[in-house]
Design a protein around this motif. Structure first.
Motif, PDB file in Angstrom:
ATOM      1  N   MET A  74      34.913  39.124  15.524  1.00  6.97           N
ATOM      2  CA  MET A  74      35.882  40.409  15.551  1.00  6.97           C
ATOM      3  C   MET A  74      35.349  41.294  16.335  1.00  6.97           C
ATOM      4  O   MET A  74      36.198  42.280  16.693  1.00  6.97           O
ATOM      5  CB  MET A  74      35.633  40.722  14.036  1.00  6.97           C
ATOM      6  CG  MET A  74      36.386  40.074  13.031  1.00  6.97           C
ATOM      7  SD  MET A  74      38.191  40.175  13.174  1.00  6.97           S
ATOM      8  CE  MET A  74      38.474  42.043  12.380  1.00  6.97           C
ATOM      9  N   LEU A  75      34.245  41.370  16.942  1.00  5.35           N
ATOM     10  CA  LEU A  75      33.680  42.430  17.904  1.00  5.35           C
ATOM     11  C   LEU A  75      34.164  42.141  19.455  1.00  5.35           C
ATOM     12  O   LEU A  75      34.059  41.123  19.855  1.00  5.35           O
ATOM     13  CB  LEU A  75      31.869  42.322  17.902  1.00  5.35           C
ATOM     14  CG  LEU A  75      31.478  42.417  16.481  1.00  5.35           C
ATOM     15  CD1 LEU A  75      29.673  41.972  16.538  1.00  5.35           C
ATOM     16  CD2 LEU A  75      31.666  43.815  16.045  1.00  5.35           C
ATOM     17  N   PRO A  76      34.882  43.344  19.793  1.00  5.50           N
ATOM     18  CA  PRO A  76      35.505  43.080  21.207  1.00  5.50           C
ATOM     19  C   PRO A  76      34.343  42.640  22.202  1.00  5.50           C
ATOM     20  O   PRO A  76      34.633  42.039  23.298  1.00  5.50           O
ATOM     21  CB  PRO A  76      35.844  44.706  21.461  1.00  5.50           C
ATOM     22  CG  PRO A  76      36.228  45.230  20.123  1.00  5.50           C
ATOM     23  CD  PRO A  76      34.913  44.387  19.241  1.00  5.50           C
ATOM     24  N   GLU A  77      32.869  43.068  21.999  1.00  2.08           N
ATOM     25  CA  GLU A  77      32.017  42.929  23.111  1.00  2.08           C
ATOM     26  C   GLU A  77      31.646  41.480  22.913  1.00  2.08           C
ATOM     27  O   GLU A  77      31.249  40.849  24.147  1.00  2.08           O
ATOM     28  CB  GLU A  77      30.631  43.860  22.593  1.00  2.08           C
ATOM     29  CG  GLU A  77      30.066  43.677  21.511  1.00  2.08           C
ATOM     30  CD  GLU A  77      30.507  44.877  20.272  1.00  2.08           C
ATOM     31  OE1 GLU A  77      29.631  44.991  19.596  1.00  2.08           O
ATOM     32  OE2 GLU A  77      31.694  45.269  20.330  1.00  2.08           O
ATOM     33  N   VAL A  78      31.806  40.709  22.036  1.00  6.47           N
ATOM     34  CA  VAL A  78      31.353  39.270  21.893  1.00  6.47           C
ATOM     35  C   VAL A  78      32.637  38.326  22.417  1.00  6.47           C
ATOM     36  O   VAL A  78      32.493  37.570  23.130  1.00  6.47           O
ATOM     37  CB  VAL A  78      31.277  39.064  20.244  1.00  6.47           C
ATOM     38  CG1 VAL A  78      31.209  37.231  20.432  1.00  6.47           C
ATOM     39  CG2 VAL A  78      29.884  39.750  19.697  1.00  6.47           C
ATOM     40  N   GLN A  79      33.840  39.123  22.203  1.00  4.33           N
ATOM     41  CA  GLN A  79      35.066  38.318  22.783  1.00  4.33           C
ATOM     42  C   GLN A  79      34.832  38.432  24.423  1.00  4.33           C
ATOM     43  O   GLN A  79      35.113  37.418  25.023  1.00  4.33           O
ATOM     44  CB  GLN A  79      36.229  39.218  22.286  1.00  4.33           C
ATOM     45  CG  GLN A  79      36.626  38.917  21.013  1.00  4.33           C
ATOM     46  CD  GLN A  79      37.624  39.983  20.488  1.00  4.33           C
ATOM     47  OE1 GLN A  79      38.302  40.857  21.158  1.00  4.33           O
ATOM     48  NE2 GLN A  79      38.142  39.898  19.031  1.00  4.33           N
ATOM     49  N   GLN A  80      34.359  39.521  24.938  1.00  2.00           N
ATOM     50  CA  GLN A  80      34.108  39.638  26.320  1.00  2.00           C
ATOM     51  C   GLN A  80      32.986  38.844  26.894  1.00  2.00           C
ATOM     52  O   GLN A  80      33.035  38.260  27.826  1.00  2.00           O
ATOM     53  CB  GLN A  80      33.674  41.246  26.532  1.00  2.00           C
ATOM     54  CG  GLN A  80      33.661  41.433  28.163  1.00  2.00           C
ATOM     55  CD  GLN A  80      34.846  41.444  28.758  1.00  2.00           C
ATOM     56  OE1 GLN A  80      35.923  41.494  28.490  1.00  2.00           O
ATOM     57  NE2 GLN A  80      34.583  40.870  30.304  1.00  2.00           N
ATOM     58  N   VAL A  81      32.120  38.750  26.004  1.00  2.00           N
ATOM     59  CA  VAL A  81      30.909  37.821  26.451  1.00  2.00           C
ATOM     60  C   VAL A  81      31.639  36.175  26.348  1.00  2.00           C
ATOM     61  O   VAL A  81      31.176  35.619  27.626  1.00  2.00           O
ATOM     62  CB  VAL A  81      29.880  37.641  25.385  1.00  2.00           C
ATOM     63  CG1 VAL A  81      28.986  36.610  25.452  1.00  2.00           C
ATOM     64  CG2 VAL A  81      28.981  39.002  25.465  1.00  2.00           C
ATOM     65  N   GLU A  82      32.195  35.800  25.421  1.00  2.00           N
ATOM     66  CA  GLU A  82      32.756  34.626  25.582  1.00  2.00           C
ATOM     67  C   GLU A  82      33.805  34.332  26.666  1.00  2.00           C
ATOM     68  O   GLU A  82      33.669  33.420  27.509  1.00  2.00           O
ATOM     69  CB  GLU A  82      33.866  34.213  24.363  1.00  2.00           C
ATOM     70  CG  GLU A  82      34.215  32.817  24.312  1.00  2.00           C
ATOM     71  CD  GLU A  82      35.323  32.624  23.236  1.00  2.00           C
ATOM     72  OE1 GLU A  82      36.006  31.516  23.404  1.00  2.00           O
ATOM     73  OE2 GLU A  82      35.573  33.406  22.296  1.00  2.00           O
ATOM     74  N   ALA A  83      34.659  35.400  27.087  1.00  2.00           N
ATOM     75  CA  ALA A  83      35.350  35.394  28.161  1.00  2.00           C
ATOM     76  C   ALA A  83      34.657  35.352  29.384  1.00  2.00           C
ATOM     77  O   ALA A  83      35.018  34.341  30.405  1.00  2.00           O
ATOM     78  CB  ALA A  83      36.471  36.851  28.186  1.00  2.00           C
ATOM     79  N   GLU A  84      33.643  35.906  29.789  1.00  2.00           N
ATOM     80  CA  GLU A  84      32.792  35.973  30.760  1.00  2.00           C
ATOM     81  C   GLU A  84      32.279  34.687  31.243  1.00  2.00           C
ATOM     82  O   GLU A  84      32.056  33.887  32.178  1.00  2.00           O
ATOM     83  CB  GLU A  84      31.892  36.969  30.879  1.00  2.00           C
ATOM     84  CG  GLU A  84      32.357  38.272  31.039  1.00  2.00           C
ATOM     85  CD  GLU A  84      31.310  39.413  30.784  1.00  2.00           C
ATOM     86  OE1 GLU A  84      30.028  39.114  30.819  1.00  2.00           O
ATOM     87  OE2 GLU A  84      31.698  40.746  31.011  1.00  2.00           O
ATOM     88  N   ALA A  85      31.696  33.976  29.801  1.00  5.34           N
ATOM     89  CA  ALA A  85      31.312  32.320  29.984  1.00  5.34           C
ATOM     90  C   ALA A  85      32.311  31.621  30.385  1.00  5.34           C
ATOM     91  O   ALA A  85      31.954  30.871  31.307  1.00  5.34           O
ATOM     92  CB  ALA A  85      30.563  32.147  28.654  1.00  5.34           C
ATOM     93  N   ILE A  86      33.455  31.621  29.954  1.00  2.00           N
ATOM     94  CA  ILE A  86      34.528  30.857  30.332  1.00  2.00           C
ATOM     95  C   ILE A  86      34.617  30.819  31.813  1.00  2.00           C
ATOM     96  O   ILE A  86      35.101  30.000  32.695  1.00  2.00           O
ATOM     97  CB  ILE A  86      35.661  30.972  29.390  1.00  2.00           C
ATOM     98  CG1 ILE A  86      35.427  30.279  28.101  1.00  2.00           C
ATOM     99  CG2 ILE A  86      36.992  30.189  30.000  1.00  2.00           C
ATOM    100  CD1 ILE A  86      36.595  30.824  27.182  1.00  2.00           C
ATOM    101  N   THR A  87      34.906  32.106  32.197  1.00  2.00           N
ATOM    102  CA  THR A  87      34.960  32.420  33.881  1.00  2.00           C
ATOM    103  C   THR A  87      34.013  31.860  34.630  1.00  2.00           C
ATOM    104  O   THR A  87      34.321  31.237  35.557  1.00  2.00           O
ATOM    105  CB  THR A  87      35.106  33.981  34.000  1.00  2.00           C
ATOM    106  OG1 THR A  87      36.122  34.579  33.096  1.00  2.00           O
ATOM    107  CG2 THR A  87      35.589  34.274  35.349  1.00  2.00           C
ATOM    108  N   ARG A  88      32.604  31.920  34.055  1.00  2.00           N
ATOM    109  CA  ARG A  88      31.728  31.345  34.822  1.00  2.00           C
ATOM    110  C   ARG A  88      31.822  29.954  34.842  1.00  2.00           C
ATOM    111  O   ARG A  88      31.587  29.347  36.225  1.00  2.00           O
ATOM    112  CB  ARG A  88      30.289  31.853  34.350  1.00  2.00           C
ATOM    113  CG  ARG A  88      29.963  33.196  34.476  1.00  2.00           C
ATOM    114  CD  ARG A  88      28.524  33.417  34.230  1.00  2.00           C
ATOM    115  NE  ARG A  88      28.218  33.224  32.750  1.00  2.00           N
ATOM    116  CZ  ARG A  88      28.339  33.847  31.787  1.00  2.00           C
ATOM    117  NH1 ARG A  88      28.539  35.175  32.043  1.00  2.00           N
ATOM    118  NH2 ARG A  88      27.900  33.607  30.596  1.00  2.00           N
ATOM    119  N   GLY A  89      32.216  29.145  33.665  1.00  2.00           N
ATOM    120  CA  GLY A  89      32.419  27.936  33.921  1.00  2.00           C
ATOM    121  C   GLY A  89      33.577  27.443  34.788  1.00  2.00           C
ATOM    122  O   GLY A  89      33.360  26.331  35.678  1.00  2.00           O
ATOM    123  N   ILE A  90      34.847  28.113  34.880  1.00  2.00           N
ATOM    124  CA  ILE A  90      35.654  27.480  35.892  1.00  2.00           C
ATOM    125  C   ILE A  90      35.160  28.333  37.197  1.00  2.00           C
ATOM    126  O   ILE A  90      35.497  27.250  38.126  1.00  2.00           O
ATOM    127  CB  ILE A  90      36.878  28.483  35.345  1.00  2.00           C
ATOM    128  CG1 ILE A  90      37.481  28.309  34.166  1.00  2.00           C
ATOM    129  CG2 ILE A  90      37.976  28.410  36.561  1.00  2.00           C
ATOM    130  CD1 ILE A  90      38.633  28.898  33.522  1.00  2.00           C
TER     131      ILE A  90
END
Length: 411
Positions: free
Chosen positions: A250-266
């Motif tokens: 639910m935390l926006p900062e955690v959603q951002q962490v996940e998004a950055e991780a997916i971006t790094r993987g791609i």
């Protein structure tokens, strides 16, 4: 005419009537395609192109229905296609705190898009709003745009086994080594990004990067199975069915962490030869029941209706009106019926190269004029038949009428 011949002609007309009625209702989904013809874009919706015709572009709608769409904005390809899983009535997992996977998938996908754009990539999303979209349409978009990477973003549910580490799962195509490498990189990045949070995690034996199969050698997920020429991966980051994980997401900062991780993987997948990690053997899940059908999917109105005029001689028009009355149809319905029948015959005919030699274009002049309004769905048959025979829309309309007069008078 012999009784058998009468029965055969009635059976043919009945069969064509059923097919025509279904096509008018717009409930026939487009067949799967792996052609890379690009797409039409309208209001952030992507309409993959199935075929280019003289009448216009045959595309598929968000509900995977074929229509004619002549929008001006075209998209030939992208570097990365993101697919926010579920949408509309398909909620996916729902946390005890009310967090809905359908919505979280989209939030994270939009954040990933922003990060990837900042790195200079071209990016598209299968959906940018809460939209019901069947799997077949999502894969049609991927095949039409032929991206370097296709990632379907999901969040999991159902696990109850306590774990010291996050239950991240990625799934790759069974026969695609690049898909496997992408899955390993995404697992590596997302798993590490969540591992820093100390909460009561849950996971399953499938924690890692693997292939889920419906039978040996066959991917269970349509997203992976129907994009054979595109490196495709499904990522399931955490378990929303576990209250602590749902609260974390639910935390926006955690959603951002996940998004950055997916971006790094791609980004690592495209810019390096890193192999990834967390690989597990493929496994067969014969009991898996997937979501993502077109059942209940309702499209908005896209494109414009088309009015086609055809002229008939007095004798032709008399035969047309008489046959239409005999069939219990209006003259307009009768002509449309014939065109849809021709379209059906084309689908069944394996030798389409000889069509122009077999049939001459009908004469469309005369003192009796008939106007038919074609919806964007019905125009597809008009366009395909016209393309196959090299006829104008007026000529196709008259050819359909000629066919129906002939069939009706068989009795």
């Amino acid at each position: 005419m012999k009784p058998f011949s009468k029965l055969a002609s009635r059976y043919l007309l009945t069969t064509l009537s059923i097919i025509f009625s279904i096509s008018l209702l717009g409930n026939v989904s487009a067949s799967g395609s792996t052609a890379s013809l690009g797409a039409v874009v309208e209001n952030n919706l992507i309409f993959p192109i199935v075929q280019n015709t003289e009448l216009g572009r045959i595309v598929t709608t968000p509900c995977n229905t074929e229509i004619i769409h002549n929008g001006k904005q075209l998209l030939e390809s992208v570097d990365i296609l993101l697919d926010p899983g579920h949408g509309g009535p398909e909620t996916g997992s729902v946390g005890s705190n009310g967090l809905v996977e359908r919505d979280l998938n989209l939030i994270v996908a939009l954040l990933v898009e922003k990060e990837l754009l900042s790195l200079g990539y071209t990016v598209a999303l299968t959906r940018t709003t809460d939209l019901h979209m069947p799997i077949r349409q999502r894969t049609a978009i991927a095949n039409a745009l032929s991206p370097k990477v296709f990632v379907s973003i999901h969040h999991n549910g159902g696990a109850v086994r306590r774990s010291e580490v996050p239950g991240t799962e990625t799934f790759h195509q069974i026969n695609n080594s690049e898909s496997q490498r992408l899955a390993g990189l995404l697992f590596e990045e997302v798993f590490e990004s969540f591992k820093k949070y100390w909460i009561p995690w849950v996971n399953t034996v499938h924690n890692g990067a693997s292939s889920r199969l419906s039978e040996p050698g066959r991917d269970a997920y349509g997203i992976l199975r129907d994009t054979p020429n595109v490196p495709s991966v499904i990522i399931e980051a955490v378990y929303l069915s576990n209250p602590p994980e749902a609260a974390l997401m639910m935390l926006p900062e955690v959603q951002q962490v996940e998004a950055e991780a997916i971006t790094r993987g791609i980004h690592r997948f495209i810019s390096t030869s890193d192999p990834g990690s967390g690989f597990k053997p493929s496994f067969i899940d014969g009991a898996m029941t997937g979501t993502g059908s077109a059942r209940g999917c309702v499209d908005s109105i896209h494109g414009d209706d088309l009015r086609v005029t055809t002229a008939y001689s007095n004798d032709e028009f008399e035969s047309l009106t008489s046959a239409a009355k005999k069939a219990g149809m209006s003259v307009e319905e009768f002509q449309m019926f014939g065109v849809h029948a021709l379209d059906l015959f084309l689908k069944l005919d394996s030798d389409k190269n000889s069509l122009k030699e077999e049939i001459s274009a009908p004469v469309v002049s005369g003192s009796n004029v008939s106007n038919v309004s074609w919806s964007t769905e019905s125009q597809v048959a008009l366009a395909r038949v016209g393309e196959a025979y090299g006829f104008s829309s007026s000529e196709v309309q008259k050819l359909g009428a000629t066919l129906m007069v002939f069939l009706t008078n068989l009795e």
